[in-house]
Write an enzyme that holds these catalytic residues in place. Sequence first.
Site, PDB file in Angstrom:
ATOM      1  N   GLY A 250       0.856  -2.721   0.683  1.00  0.00           N
ATOM      2  CA  GLY A 250       0.804  -1.356   0.182  1.00  0.00           C
ATOM      3  C   GLY A 250       2.065  -0.536   0.333  1.00  0.00           C
ATOM      4  O   GLY A 250       2.171   0.540  -0.273  1.00  0.00           O
ATOM      5  N   GLU A 286       0.432  -8.156   4.654  1.00  0.00           N
ATOM      6  CA  GLU A 286       0.404  -8.729   3.300  1.00  0.00           C
ATOM      7  C   GLU A 286       1.264  -7.927   2.326  1.00  0.00           C
ATOM      8  O   GLU A 286       0.767  -7.483   1.285  1.00  0.00           O
ATOM      9  CB  GLU A 286      -1.037  -8.737   2.763  1.00  0.00           C
ATOM     10  CG  GLU A 286      -2.031  -9.498   3.589  1.00  0.00           C
ATOM     11  CD  GLU A 286      -3.471  -9.275   3.115  1.00  0.00           C
ATOM     12  OE1 GLU A 286      -3.723  -8.361   2.302  1.00  0.00           O
ATOM     13  OE2 GLU A 286      -4.339 -10.017   3.567  1.00  0.00           O
ATOM     14  N   PRO A 287       2.526  -7.736   2.615  1.00  0.00           N
ATOM     15  CA  PRO A 287       3.337  -6.961   1.677  1.00  0.00           C
ATOM     16  C   PRO A 287       3.645  -7.775   0.421  1.00  0.00           C
ATOM     17  O   PRO A 287       3.858  -8.982   0.493  1.00  0.00           O
ATOM     18  CB  PRO A 287       4.625  -6.699   2.460  1.00  0.00           C
ATOM     19  CG  PRO A 287       4.734  -7.879   3.373  1.00  0.00           C
ATOM     20  CD  PRO A 287       3.321  -8.257   3.732  1.00  0.00           C
ATOM     21  N   ARG A 289       4.991  -5.844  -3.026  1.00  0.00           N
ATOM     22  CA  ARG A 289       6.015  -5.023  -3.678  1.00  0.00           C
ATOM     23  C   ARG A 289       7.245  -4.764  -2.792  1.00  0.00           C
ATOM     24  O   ARG A 289       8.373  -4.855  -3.231  1.00  0.00           O
ATOM     25  CB  ARG A 289       5.365  -3.684  -4.038  1.00  0.00           C
ATOM     26  CG  ARG A 289       6.183  -2.809  -4.916  1.00  0.00           C
ATOM     27  CD  ARG A 289       5.517  -1.429  -5.042  1.00  0.00           C
ATOM     28  NE  ARG A 289       4.115  -1.448  -5.261  1.00  0.00           N
ATOM     29  CZ  ARG A 289       3.528  -1.385  -6.480  1.00  0.00           C
ATOM     30  NH1 ARG A 289       4.273  -1.299  -7.555  1.00  0.00           N
ATOM     31  NH2 ARG A 289       2.229  -1.389  -6.600  1.00  0.00           N
ATOM     32  N   CYS A 355       3.421  -3.782 -31.345  1.00  0.00           N
ATOM     33  CA  CYS A 355       2.802  -2.859 -32.296  1.00  0.00           C
ATOM     34  C   CYS A 355       1.724  -1.995 -31.681  1.00  0.00           C
ATOM     35  O   CYS A 355       0.550  -2.082 -32.060  1.00  0.00           O
ATOM     36  CB  CYS A 355       2.279  -3.649 -33.466  1.00  0.00           C
ATOM     37  SG  CYS A 355       3.658  -4.396 -34.331  1.00  0.00           S
TER      38      CYS A 355
HETATM   39  N1  LLP Z   1      -3.186  -7.430  -0.090  1.00  0.00           N
HETATM   40  C1  LLP Z   1      -4.188  -7.268  -0.981  1.00  0.00           C
HETATM   41  C2  LLP Z   1      -5.550  -7.620  -0.593  1.00  0.00           C
HETATM   42  C3  LLP Z   1      -3.912  -6.751  -2.261  1.00  0.00           C
HETATM   43  O1  LLP Z   1      -4.907  -6.568  -3.122  1.00  0.00           O
HETATM   44  C4  LLP Z   1      -2.579  -6.408  -2.599  1.00  0.00           C
HETATM   45  C5  LLP Z   1      -2.265  -5.866  -3.915  1.00  0.00           C
HETATM   46  C6  LLP Z   1      -1.567  -6.629  -1.646  1.00  0.00           C
HETATM   47  C7  LLP Z   1      -1.914  -7.126  -0.402  1.00  0.00           C
HETATM   48  C8  LLP Z   1      -0.128  -6.326  -1.913  1.00  0.00           C
HETATM   49  O2  LLP Z   1       0.089  -4.968  -2.149  1.00  0.00           O
HETATM   50  P1  LLP Z   1       1.575  -4.403  -2.242  1.00  0.00           P
HETATM   51  O3  LLP Z   1       2.234  -4.611  -0.901  1.00  0.00           O
HETATM   52  O4  LLP Z   1       2.279  -5.153  -3.316  1.00  0.00           O
HETATM   53  O5  LLP Z   1       1.397  -2.975  -2.578  1.00  0.00           O
HETATM   54  N2  LLP Z   1      -0.176  -4.255 -10.436  1.00  0.00           N
HETATM   55  C9  LLP Z   1      -0.045  -3.069  -9.621  1.00  0.00           C
HETATM   56  C10 LLP Z   1      -0.252  -3.363  -8.153  1.00  0.00           C
HETATM   57  C11 LLP Z   1      -1.580  -4.003  -7.847  1.00  0.00           C
HETATM   58  C12 LLP Z   1      -1.729  -4.384  -6.393  1.00  0.00           C
HETATM   59  C13 LLP Z   1      -2.929  -5.234  -6.187  1.00  0.00           C
HETATM   60  N3  LLP Z   1      -3.127  -5.648  -4.836  1.00  0.00           N
HETATM   61  C14 LLP Z   1       1.299  -2.410  -9.883  1.00  0.00           C
HETATM   62  O6  LLP Z   1       2.075  -2.925 -10.687  1.00  0.00           O
HETATM   63  O7  LLP Z   1       1.566  -1.348  -9.353  1.00  0.00           O
END
Ligand code: LLP
Length: 433
Positions: A250, A286-287, A289, A355
């Site tokens: 997150g 669980e990073p 992004r 389109c």
């Molecule tokens: N752990 C779980 C259980 C998740 O569902 C996610 C992301 C992560 C970790 C990793 O989250 P992050 O660190 O990347 O924020 N497509 C969207 C983002 C969807 C995220 C889904 N789950 C976007 O482009 O903003």
Amino acid sequence: MRTNEPTPVAAIDSAPATADHRHFDGVDLEKLAQRIPTPFHAYSATAIRQRIGELQSALDGLDATICFAVKANPNLAILQLMANAGVGADIVSIGELRRALHAGIPADRIVFSGVGKSADEIAGALSVGIARFNVESLDELHTLQRLAQARQVIARAAVRINPDVDARTHAKISTGKSENKFGVSIEEARRWFAERKQLSHVQLNGLHVHIGSQILSLEPFRLALQRVAAFWRELVQAGHSITSIDVGGGLGVCYRAGTDRPVAAADYVGVIRTALAGYHGRLLLEPGRYLVAEAGVLLTRVVRIKTGIERQFLVLDAAMNDLLRPSLYDAWHDIVPVSDAARPTTRYDIVGPVCETGDTFARDRELPECASGDLLLIKGTGAYGTSMASTYNSRPLAAEVLLQDGRYAVVRRRQHFEEMIAGEQPARNWETA
Ligand code: LLP
């Protein structure tokens, strides 16, 4: 609270006017785009390693495992880079499991999240002995028990808590509110632990929480972790042993230079340390992004400038099928010309060739005046770029290139037309079901 941004990654500097956008991880992008036709994605290996390093040093002294959220960027070369840096994987499908294993990430560093794990997927993950299932419903818990028993193995499981916290991010990527499909309430989790003796083949000894994505302040993390920590203390008091706590992903990144102020890894880990003071089991993170977003750019050329009825359109050769985020979430991505030649600026709607009107990367965006053929960068595309790509409008999946210290390697070539249509066939053999 410190509001300092993480150190800018690799060569692409976020300062708008003076920045060198021609070089990325030591590679001359103009020259690269002469060799590889646009659009294509480029990732800086140095930038990714830098982010991993920042998080690892923030975690110093803790028994912590970083499990990269594969969905952010599942390219095998990226996963191999993760494996070599000692990073594990957070997966949400059997396809992601196979990718992670293929890239050399050991099963004991793989955690499996998601509300819809099928029996086949659970069985597949059990057979390779993954580290942990993050279980999201009672039905899933029972399925896990049944499948583990049938195989005579013990499944390690964590309950995913829905802490009912507002992550203050886009509604489509918020996951920790009670109205969301993810996790279970603390009351429900309490019942699972009370009855855990009935689980002969599931070791329920972990907690998991993930409240959403692109979170730019510490508060939601703090709130969610405080709730999880209170529950952990309660469980320990009740005689349960909790050997792992997974704090999810997150962490937000900077998509808009000068506006987005992401929290620093050290501050984020500081919140975890404080909330979970006294906890000595394994910590999982669980990073997705945070590790890869700012390490990626989408290179694209201007097809033409179109003077519309009301607006000026900058039509690119990249489209929503290459990068869906602006269409799906109205997400902002900085867009800059690669050349720094001095030119007057003007305002464009920056669009792709697909389109539909939703195929818009930016509206009314100020940019140096462009001409057909100009090379542009769409920044911050290393996460949820290619992983959400499609062949919409029968456009092939773009190439992906890894950069490192002045050199490049193609890590996915552009999809051939024959690959795009592979599996399709004329309706010749009609059968009855
Ligand atoms: N752990 C779980 C259980 C998740 O569902 C996610 C992301 C992560 C970790 C990793 O989250 P992050 O660190 O990347 O924020 N497509 C969207 C983002 C969807 C995220 C889904 N789950 C976007 O482009 O903003």
